[in-house]
Design a protein around this motif. Structure first.
Motif, PDB file in Angstrom:
ATOM      1  N   TYR A 222      -6.994  -9.920 -28.414  1.00 49.41           N
ATOM      2  CA  TYR A 222      -6.963 -10.643 -27.143  1.00 49.41           C
ATOM      3  C   TYR A 222      -5.560 -10.698 -26.553  1.00 49.41           C
ATOM      4  O   TYR A 222      -5.300 -11.454 -25.616  1.00 49.41           O
ATOM      5  N   THR A 223      -4.653  -9.901 -27.114  1.00 49.72           N
ATOM      6  CA  THR A 223      -3.312  -9.780 -26.565  1.00 49.72           C
ATOM      7  C   THR A 223      -2.920  -8.308 -26.519  1.00 49.72           C
ATOM      8  O   THR A 223      -3.507  -7.466 -27.187  1.00 49.72           O
ATOM      9  N   ARG A 224      -1.922  -8.006 -25.722  1.00 47.48           N
ATOM     10  CA  ARG A 224      -1.380  -6.645 -25.681  1.00 47.48           C
ATOM     11  C   ARG A 224       0.129  -6.723 -25.929  1.00 47.48           C
ATOM     12  O   ARG A 224       0.768  -7.739 -25.648  1.00 47.48           O
ATOM     13  N   THR A 225       0.648  -5.650 -26.440  1.00 44.91           N
ATOM     14  CA  THR A 225       2.054  -5.614 -26.841  1.00 44.91           C
ATOM     15  C   THR A 225       2.920  -5.031 -25.734  1.00 44.91           C
ATOM     16  O   THR A 225       2.602  -3.986 -25.168  1.00 44.91           O
ATOM     17  N   LYS A 226       3.989  -5.717 -25.449  1.00 45.66           N
ATOM     18  CA  LYS A 226       4.997  -5.217 -24.506  1.00 45.66           C
ATOM     19  C   LYS A 226       6.302  -5.009 -25.284  1.00 45.66           C
ATOM     20  O   LYS A 226       6.753  -5.891 -26.009  1.00 45.66           O
ATOM     21  N   THR A 227       6.886  -3.837 -25.116  1.00 48.56           N
ATOM     22  CA  THR A 227       8.173  -3.545 -25.743  1.00 48.56           C
ATOM     23  C   THR A 227       9.279  -3.688 -24.708  1.00 48.56           C
ATOM     24  O   THR A 227       9.200  -3.130 -23.604  1.00 48.56           O
ATOM     25  N   VAL A 228      10.301  -4.455 -25.070  1.00 47.10           N
ATOM     26  CA  VAL A 228      11.449  -4.696 -24.187  1.00 47.10           C
ATOM     27  C   VAL A 228      12.674  -4.035 -24.809  1.00 47.10           C
ATOM     28  O   VAL A 228      12.987  -4.270 -25.984  1.00 47.10           O
ATOM     29  N   ASN A 229      13.364  -3.204 -24.036  1.00 47.29           N
ATOM     30  CA  ASN A 229      14.549  -2.488 -24.506  1.00 47.29           C
ATOM     31  C   ASN A 229      15.734  -2.887 -23.633  1.00 47.29           C
ATOM     32  O   ASN A 229      15.761  -2.628 -22.427  1.00 47.29           O
ATOM     33  N   LEU A 230      16.697  -3.535 -24.246  1.00 47.71           N
ATOM     34  CA  LEU A 230      17.865  -4.031 -23.527  1.00 47.71           C
ATOM     35  C   LEU A 230      19.114  -3.330 -24.057  1.00 47.71           C
ATOM     36  O   LEU A 230      19.433  -3.431 -25.245  1.00 47.71           O
ATOM     37  N   GLU A 231      19.787  -2.563 -23.186  1.00 45.43           N
ATOM     38  CA  GLU A 231      21.023  -1.900 -23.582  1.00 45.43           C
ATOM     39  C   GLU A 231      22.178  -2.898 -23.564  1.00 45.43           C
ATOM     40  O   GLU A 231      22.324  -3.699 -22.624  1.00 45.43           O
ATOM     41  N   LEU A 232      22.981  -2.856 -24.593  1.00 41.67           N
ATOM     42  CA  LEU A 232      24.084  -3.801 -24.754  1.00 41.67           C
ATOM     43  C   LEU A 232      25.431  -3.103 -24.547  1.00 41.67           C
ATOM     44  O   LEU A 232      25.707  -2.074 -25.185  1.00 41.67           O
TER      45      LEU A 232
ATOM     46  N   ASP B  19      23.853  -0.624 -29.912  1.00 43.05           N
ATOM     47  CA  ASP B  19      23.950  -0.684 -28.450  1.00 43.05           C
ATOM     48  C   ASP B  19      22.636  -1.082 -27.780  1.00 43.05           C
ATOM     49  O   ASP B  19      22.566  -1.134 -26.556  1.00 43.05           O
ATOM     50  N   SER B  20      21.600  -1.296 -28.568  1.00 40.25           N
ATOM     51  CA  SER B  20      20.287  -1.621 -27.991  1.00 40.25           C
ATOM     52  C   SER B  20      19.677  -2.815 -28.704  1.00 40.25           C
ATOM     53  O   SER B  20      19.806  -2.966 -29.927  1.00 40.25           O
ATOM     54  N   HIS B  21      19.034  -3.650 -27.913  1.00 43.23           N
ATOM     55  CA  HIS B  21      18.239  -4.753 -28.473  1.00 43.23           C
ATOM     56  C   HIS B  21      16.795  -4.502 -28.049  1.00 43.23           C
ATOM     57  O   HIS B  21      16.464  -4.600 -26.863  1.00 43.23           O
ATOM     58  N   VAL B  22      15.949  -4.147 -28.993  1.00 46.83           N
ATOM     59  CA  VAL B  22      14.555  -3.806 -28.710  1.00 46.83           C
ATOM     60  C   VAL B  22      13.651  -4.815 -29.420  1.00 46.83           C
ATOM     61  O   VAL B  22      13.785  -5.034 -30.628  1.00 46.83           O
ATOM     62  N   TYR B  23      12.757  -5.414 -28.662  1.00 48.73           N
ATOM     63  CA  TYR B  23      11.837  -6.381 -29.254  1.00 48.73           C
ATOM     64  C   TYR B  23      10.480  -6.284 -28.569  1.00 48.73           C
ATOM     65  O   TYR B  23      10.334  -5.656 -27.512  1.00 48.73           O
ATOM     66  N   THR B  24       9.468  -6.879 -29.195  1.00 51.48           N
ATOM     67  CA  THR B  24       8.131  -6.859 -28.624  1.00 51.48           C
ATOM     68  C   THR B  24       7.671  -8.264 -28.287  1.00 51.48           C
ATOM     69  O   THR B  24       8.097  -9.245 -28.906  1.00 51.48           O
ATOM     70  N   ARG B  25       6.811  -8.334 -27.294  1.00 47.19           N
ATOM     71  CA  ARG B  25       6.155  -9.573 -26.883  1.00 47.19           C
ATOM     72  C   ARG B  25       4.646  -9.393 -26.985  1.00 47.19           C
ATOM     73  O   ARG B  25       4.133  -8.311 -26.702  1.00 47.19           O
ATOM     74  N   ARG B  26       3.942 -10.452 -27.399  1.00 47.29           N
ATOM     75  CA  ARG B  26       2.480 -10.454 -27.365  1.00 47.29           C
ATOM     76  C   ARG B  26       2.056 -11.260 -26.143  1.00 47.29           C
ATOM     77  O   ARG B  26       2.402 -12.440 -26.011  1.00 47.29           O
ATOM     78  N   GLU B  27       1.327 -10.613 -25.232  1.00 43.31           N
ATOM     79  CA  GLU B  27       0.927 -11.270 -23.995  1.00 43.31           C
ATOM     80  C   GLU B  27      -0.588 -11.227 -23.843  1.00 43.31           C
ATOM     81  O   GLU B  27      -1.235 -10.248 -24.255  1.00 43.31           O
ATOM     82  N   PRO B  28      -1.182 -12.262 -23.252  1.00 46.75           N
ATOM     83  CA  PRO B  28      -2.635 -12.257 -23.057  1.00 46.75           C
ATOM     84  C   PRO B  28      -3.045 -11.154 -22.097  1.00 46.75           C
ATOM     85  O   PRO B  28      -2.268 -10.743 -21.224  1.00 46.75           O
TER      86      PRO B  28
END
Length: 504
Positions: free
Chosen positions: A489-499, A152-161
């Motif tokens: 030189y980047t920081r991690t963002k976690t994205v949690n999307l309920e399906l 029921d969840s789609h969780v992923y990370t992004r690397r952002e400057p």
């Protein structure tokens, strides 16, 4: 290397300075243009081989740092902030291609500014460009991850400057150490404000100028000035999102304190007092050549120089004899002359520091077996010190514990493996270490037991693209040179999307 100098050392350098600076200005580079300091004040950078001025650069202050940070922020809010990793890779490669067309020009500036032999300076410029090119490649490979949680969840990370990076670099390897920061910071999508050392500001300025028309305005900014007037305001600036500093450990403490007020994350590559262990089975010819190359290259002005040699008692005498011969074989002279292998120290302050340590070593009872004097003749006006070797050094002596940053080697003796490791690790630093042995088991065991961020076996100081570099203990925080540097030189963002259940 082009050899077009055939006069006295002063004549050669005056001609070289004219060649390097005619029709060139070395102002701050902010928002894609050359500008003076807000106060219109300048200071001179000096050729250490002949102690004559090269040119003047701006004496910047907080207002100039504010201007550069604002330009970097505007770049992040504009075109640069919208670029993809592929687009940044293309632009960095285009910049490197342009810089390669100017290698000889950059090498001459570096040689004059720092006192490096011209051939060494050219090799370092080429190495700096390799680092930027490397990050142009690996920057395209940055990836997030998908985190398995539930259906029921789609969780992923992004690397952002981070955004705006403040970079402060020292005077010993001006462009190489700048490339260690510029490469990953720019490849990751940040804009940079670079503060070069006041003793060696010229190549940083020139490479920034050569980014015009390739990197968008404001992406790369250079602010000159003294540490307390320009470096400290940059370190403490609330508009700086990430700070990277290379320099001595005491200054690193101040950088951390200053950055702490704004809770700015920092990367610190600091000093060293690196040991080199010569075991009884070592190939002494290779060991001597390796240590001499490490401590006398760049006149010993290297944070990772193998400045403490620990030699097994069975091979001590032979090693010392061979090492003194190697030290005395170095050709001290005009950095513009092809035969020169060792130039001057970079500044009067560094000369006084190094000669002060030579005097301290003698006073403490170490045996001066070679060097220690200032050459005369044509070199008398420069900040030259002979390759210097101390034997009979105890690890509690000042020359064995403090970073000299000059062509001064100390030698002490050990009898057992355990003693060697104990002496090697008995230091507040932990940047690098070396091992000379023909035994594989011994090499691996010692490499594991040494408290250092880099360990070289039967070689030394070969920092390569892709190999993380950084220290333990007071030698710093974080790593440079490898792919991992992109993470700093980047920081991690976690994205949690309920399906929800699909409905048609």
């Amino acid at each position: 290397m082009v050899d077009y100098y055939d006069g006295t050392i002063e004549e050669n350098h005056r001609e070289a300075i004219e060649r390097a600076t005619t029709d060139r200005s070395f102002g701050n580079w902010i928002d894609g243009e050359s500008v003076a300091a807000s106060t219109d004040e300048t200071f001179e950078t000096t050729d250490p081989a002949v102690t004559i001025p090269i040119t003047a650069v701006p004496r910047s202050g907080p207002a100039d740092v504010d201007r550069a940070v604002a330009a970097a922020r505007d770049a992040m809010d504009g075109e640069w902030g919208e670029t993809t990793a592929a687009e940044r890779s293309r632009l960095l490669r285009e910049w490197v291609d342009r810089l390669r067309d100017h290698v000889d020009e950059l090498a001459l500036l570096e040689s004059l500014d720092v006192g490096k032999p011209l051939a060494h300076a050219k090799g370092e410029i080429e190495k700096a460009l390799e680092f930027v090119e490397y990050y142009a490649s690996v920057g395209r490979g940055q990836e997030g991850v998908q985190v398995p949680v539930s259906n029921d969840s789609h969780v992923y990370t992004r690397r952002e400057p981070y955004g705006v990076v403040g970079a402060i670099v020292p005077w010993n390897f001006p462009l190489v150490l700048a490339s260690w920061k510029l490469g990953p910071a720019l490849a990751a999508g940040n804009a940079v404000v670079l503060k070069p050392a006041e003793d060696s500001p010229l190549t940083a300025t020139r490479v920034a100028q050569l980014s015009a028309g390739i990197l968008p305005d404001g992406v790369l900014n250079v602010v000159h000035g003294y540490g307390e007037e320009a470096g400290a305001p940059l370190a403490g600036h609330e508009g700086v999102d990430k700070l990277s500093f290379t320099g001595e450990d005491v200054t690193g403490e101040e950088v951390m304190r200053t950055a702490a007020d704004a809770i700015t994350p920092v990367t610190l590559e600091l000093g060293g007092k690196s040991p080199f262990l010569v075991f009884p089975d070592a190939d002494l010819e290779t060991a001597v050549e390796t240590v001499a190359g490490g401590i006398f290259y760049n006149t010993g002005q290297s944070c990772d120089a193998p400045s403490r040699v620990l030699v097994h008692e069975d091979v001590h005498d032979e090693f010392v004899d061979r090492f003194v011969e190697a030290a005395e074989s170095h050709v001290i002279g005009d950095p513009l002359a092809e035969e020169t292998t060792m130039g001057p120290l970079t500044s009067r302050a560094q000369y006084e520091k190094v000669t002060g340590y030579v005097d301290a070593g003698i006073d403490e009872g170490a045996t001066l077996v070679s060097g220690g004097d200032r050459p005369g003749g044509d070199l008398a006006d420069g900040w030259y010190v002979e390759p210097t070797v101390f034997d009979g050094v105890d690890n509690d002596m000042q020359v064995a514990r403090e970073e000299i940053f000059g062509p001064v080697e100390t030698i002490n003796t050990f009898g057992t493996y355990e003693e060697a490791i104990e002496i090697a690790n008995d230091t507040p630093y932990g940047l690098a270490a070396g091992i000379a042995t023909e035994t594989t088991d011994l090499a691996h065991r010692a490499a594991a037991d040494l408290e250092a961020g880099s360990v070289w076996v039967n070689t030394y100081g070969s920092t390569v693209t892709g190999g993380p570099f950084g220290g333990y203990k007071r030698s710093g925080i974080g790593r440079e040179c490898g792919k991992d540097a992109l993470e700093y030189y980047t920081r991690t963002k976690t994205v949690n999307l309920e399906l929800d259940e699909p409905s048609l």
